[in-house]
Design a protein around this motif. Structure first.
Motif, PDB file in Angstrom:
ATOM      1  N   LEU A 162      88.912  59.624  57.169  1.00 15.95           N
ATOM      2  CA  LEU A 162      89.119  60.070  58.545  1.00 15.95           C
ATOM      3  C   LEU A 162      90.495  60.676  58.771  1.00 15.95           C
ATOM      4  N   GLY A 163      91.431  60.391  57.898  1.00 18.73           N
ATOM      5  CA  GLY A 163      92.769  60.945  58.043  1.00 18.73           C
ATOM      6  C   GLY A 163      93.549  60.350  59.197  1.00 18.73           C
ATOM      7  N   LEU A 164      93.254  59.116  59.572  1.00 21.95           N
ATOM      8  CA  LEU A 164      93.924  58.450  60.681  1.00 21.95           C
ATOM      9  C   LEU A 164      94.824  57.323  60.179  1.00 21.95           C
ATOM     10  N   GLY A 165      95.785  56.975  61.014  1.00 19.66           N
ATOM     11  CA  GLY A 165      96.686  55.893  60.654  1.00 19.66           C
ATOM     12  C   GLY A 165      96.838  54.840  61.721  1.00 19.66           C
ATOM     13  N   LEU A 166      95.952  54.882  62.726  1.00 16.96           N
ATOM     14  CA  LEU A 166      96.046  53.964  63.854  1.00 16.96           C
ATOM     15  C   LEU A 166      94.665  53.396  64.152  1.00 16.96           C
ATOM     16  N   VAL A 167      94.553  52.069  64.250  1.00 17.90           N
ATOM     17  CA  VAL A 167      93.261  51.440  64.502  1.00 17.90           C
ATOM     18  C   VAL A 167      93.400  50.334  65.530  1.00 17.90           C
ATOM     19  N   GLN A 168      92.264  50.015  66.156  1.00 16.90           N
ATOM     20  CA  GLN A 168      92.072  48.762  66.878  1.00 16.90           C
ATOM     21  C   GLN A 168      91.124  47.923  66.053  1.00 16.90           C
ATOM     22  N   LEU A 169      91.542  46.707  65.744  1.00 18.65           N
ATOM     23  CA  LEU A 169      90.687  45.794  64.997  1.00 18.65           C
ATOM     24  C   LEU A 169      89.679  45.155  65.935  1.00 18.65           C
ATOM     25  N   SER A 170      88.409  45.220  65.599  1.00 18.97           N
ATOM     26  CA  SER A 170      87.364  44.573  66.388  1.00 18.97           C
ATOM     27  C   SER A 170      87.162  43.145  65.899  1.00 18.97           C
ATOM     28  N   PHE A 171      87.072  42.210  66.854  1.00 22.69           N
ATOM     29  CA  PHE A 171      86.790  40.830  66.480  1.00 22.69           C
ATOM     30  C   PHE A 171      85.317  40.606  66.169  1.00 22.69           C
ATOM     31  N   ASP A 172      84.560  41.701  66.015  1.00 25.47           N
ATOM     32  CA  ASP A 172      83.259  41.609  65.353  1.00 25.47           C
ATOM     33  C   ASP A 172      83.430  41.557  63.838  1.00 25.47           C
ATOM     34  N   LEU A 173      84.624  41.869  63.354  1.00 23.77           N
ATOM     35  CA  LEU A 173      84.911  41.837  61.918  1.00 23.77           C
ATOM     36  C   LEU A 173      85.599  40.548  61.497  1.00 23.77           C
ATOM     37  N   VAL A 174      86.251  39.891  62.436  1.00 28.70           N
ATOM     38  CA  VAL A 174      86.959  38.631  62.172  1.00 28.70           C
ATOM     39  C   VAL A 174      86.612  37.674  63.309  1.00 28.70           C
ATOM     40  N   ASP A 175      86.019  36.554  63.004  1.00 23.30           N
ATOM     41  CA  ASP A 175      85.681  35.560  64.022  1.00 23.30           C
ATOM     42  C   ASP A 175      86.846  34.578  64.146  1.00 23.30           C
ATOM     43  N   PRO A 176      87.513  34.512  65.301  1.00 26.62           N
ATOM     44  CA  PRO A 176      88.647  33.593  65.445  1.00 26.62           C
ATOM     45  C   PRO A 176      88.295  32.125  65.234  1.00 26.62           C
ATOM     46  N   LEU A 177      87.017  31.793  65.233  1.00 28.89           N
ATOM     47  CA  LEU A 177      86.619  30.395  65.025  1.00 28.89           C
ATOM     48  C   LEU A 177      86.332  30.070  63.567  1.00 28.89           C
ATOM     49  N   TRP A 178      86.529  31.043  62.675  1.00 26.50           N
ATOM     50  CA  TRP A 178      86.445  30.718  61.245  1.00 26.50           C
ATOM     51  C   TRP A 178      87.466  29.621  60.903  1.00 26.50           C
ATOM     52  N   PRO A 179      87.251  28.883  59.826  1.00 25.67           N
ATOM     53  CA  PRO A 179      88.245  27.884  59.405  1.00 25.67           C
ATOM     54  C   PRO A 179      89.616  28.526  59.171  1.00 25.67           C
ATOM     55  N   ASP A 180      90.662  27.719  59.344  1.00 27.94           N
ATOM     56  CA  ASP A 180      92.027  28.235  59.246  1.00 27.94           C
ATOM     57  C   ASP A 180      92.298  28.929  57.920  1.00 27.94           C
ATOM     58  N   GLU A 181      91.800  28.347  56.827  1.00 28.55           N
ATOM     59  CA  GLU A 181      92.102  28.945  55.530  1.00 28.55           C
ATOM     60  C   GLU A 181      91.430  30.308  55.371  1.00 28.55           C
ATOM     61  N   VAL A 182      90.253  30.466  55.983  1.00 26.40           N
ATOM     62  CA  VAL A 182      89.570  31.763  55.928  1.00 26.40           C
ATOM     63  C   VAL A 182      90.321  32.789  56.773  1.00 26.40           C
ATOM     64  N   LEU A 183      90.759  32.376  57.958  1.00 25.94           N
ATOM     65  CA  LEU A 183      91.514  33.281  58.826  1.00 25.94           C
ATOM     66  C   LEU A 183      92.854  33.659  58.215  1.00 25.94           C
ATOM     67  N   ASP A 184      93.524  32.704  57.571  1.00 28.19           N
ATOM     68  CA  ASP A 184      94.816  32.995  56.944  1.00 28.19           C
ATOM     69  C   ASP A 184      94.663  34.047  55.857  1.00 28.19           C
ATOM     70  N   LYS A 185      93.612  33.931  55.061  1.00 29.38           N
ATOM     71  CA  LYS A 185      93.381  34.933  54.023  1.00 29.38           C
ATOM     72  C   LYS A 185      93.064  36.293  54.648  1.00 29.38           C
ATOM     73  N   ALA A 186      92.237  36.288  55.693  1.00 30.39           N
ATOM     74  CA  ALA A 186      91.902  37.547  56.355  1.00 30.39           C
ATOM     75  C   ALA A 186      93.137  38.216  56.941  1.00 30.39           C
ATOM     76  N   ALA A 187      94.024  37.425  57.527  1.00 34.47           N
ATOM     77  CA  ALA A 187      95.256  37.989  58.080  1.00 34.47           C
ATOM     78  C   ALA A 187      96.119  38.599  56.985  1.00 34.47           C
ATOM     79  N   GLY A 188      96.228  37.900  55.865  1.00 36.81           N
ATOM     80  CA  GLY A 188      96.981  38.446  54.747  1.00 36.81           C
ATOM     81  C   GLY A 188      96.363  39.713  54.195  1.00 36.81           C
ATOM     82  N   ASP A 189      95.028  39.753  54.160  1.00 37.72           N
ATOM     83  CA  ASP A 189      94.332  40.949  53.678  1.00 37.72           C
ATOM     84  C   ASP A 189      94.589  42.140  54.601  1.00 37.72           C
TER      85      ASP A 189
END
Length: 299
Positions: A28-55
């Motif tokens: 797409l040639g873009l450098g700006l996004v909004q992350l949708s919380f359809d891709l990351v569920d805030p209620l996932w376990p902490d260790e899963v969310l921590d890895k997702a944040a690092g990714d």
């Protein structure tokens, strides 16, 4: 003006940062996004969310992408959230948002937002012009608490996305102005993400009112971002710009400039049936960005 994209088109397809970051930058040639919380569920376990944040941090650094904000997606939007008739459900929605803010802080995302919620429909199906005063007072109190929480997680601003539904708040420019004034003392600013397609629907707005200009006149100084979609002006379509419709990107750019908002980021926000092929979705998003970038900015 900067063109970005909400990652709603990636849902159930390009679901990891390694996948969507490469696609956004290289296809797409873009450098700006909004992350949708359809891709990351805030209620996932902490260790899963921590890895997702690092990714997210790693993929965005590798591809030169900035995540402007984390936004409520379709999944959480289907609930009544902070205006549900049961206080316990409102508490759960508030907890969901605190988890979302914590994720944003760990992922290096400094803003978050989305629609706030919906009251229940009445048994007689009559839709009132305003939500009840007690519901409004409770909403304001919760938003003030959430601003404190978000500041504690390192966020610098929060966003409200008005929707064209009488059961939600705010759904008129006057309501949005009132809410903004009532939140003026919040720990961090509550700003607006104005969806162009929401403002032009008739109904609920009378034909002469179904324009973006009344919104910009009322809350322009508090508007920090724009969603753009193609629409027929009848329903909240979230079509891409390969579809014919009533939204003219050049008119969008000119209107934002006229109201002194040409520096606000504009995010393409489009949704597709899950049955649509991945190749068709990518082709349509690519062509839409190619149409919008010369008018609304891009890299």
């Amino acid at each position: 003006m900067a063109l970005g994209i909400n990652l709603s088109f990636c849902v159930k397809r390009w679901v990891t940062p390694a996948l969507w970051a490469r696609l956004v930058r290289e296809d797409l040639g873009l450098g700006l996004v909004q992350l949708s919380f359809d891709l990351v569920d805030p209620l996932w376990p902490d260790e899963v969310l921590d890895k997702a944040a690092g990714d997210v941090r790693q993929a965005c650094a590798e591809h030169g992408i900035t995540v402007h904000s984390g936004f409520i997606g379709l999944a959480h939007y289907t609930f009544n959230q902070l205006l549900h008739p049961e206080p316990g459900v409102r508490d759960a929605a508030e907890h969901w948002l605190t988890r979302a803010y914590a994720f944003c802080g760990k992922a290096g995302i400094r803003a978050a937002g989305g629609p706030l919620g919906a009251i229940a429909a009445r048994p007689d199906a009559v839709e009132a012009d305003e939500i009840p005063a007690a519901d409004y007072a409770d909403l304001v109190a919760r938003l003030e608490r959430l601003a404190e929480t978000a500041r504690g997680h390192g966020l610098s601003e929060l966003y409200i996305e008005p929707t064209p539904l009488r059961r939600e708040w705010p759904w008129t420019p006057a309501q949005a102005r009132r809410l903004s004034d009532d939140l003026a003392g919040a720990a961090i600013p509550w700003r607006y993400c104005l969806d162009w397609g929401h403002a032009i629907l008739s109904p609920p707005y009378a034909p002469e009112e179904a324009r973006v200009e009344p919104w910009l006149a009322a809350i322009g100084r508090d508007t920090g971002a724009i969603h753009i979609q193609q629409s027929d002006g009848r329903l909240d379509r979230h079509w891409d710009f390969t579809e014919p419709g009533v939204v003219d990107p050049e008119a969008v750019a000119a209107t934002l400039a006229r109201f002194g908002l040409a520096d606000r980021p504009v995010f393409l926000e489009v949704f597709y049936p899950f049955e649509e092929t991945d190749a068709a979705v990518l082709d349509r998003v690519r062509r839409s960005v190619a149409m919008l970038a010369p008018v609304l900015g891009g890299e």
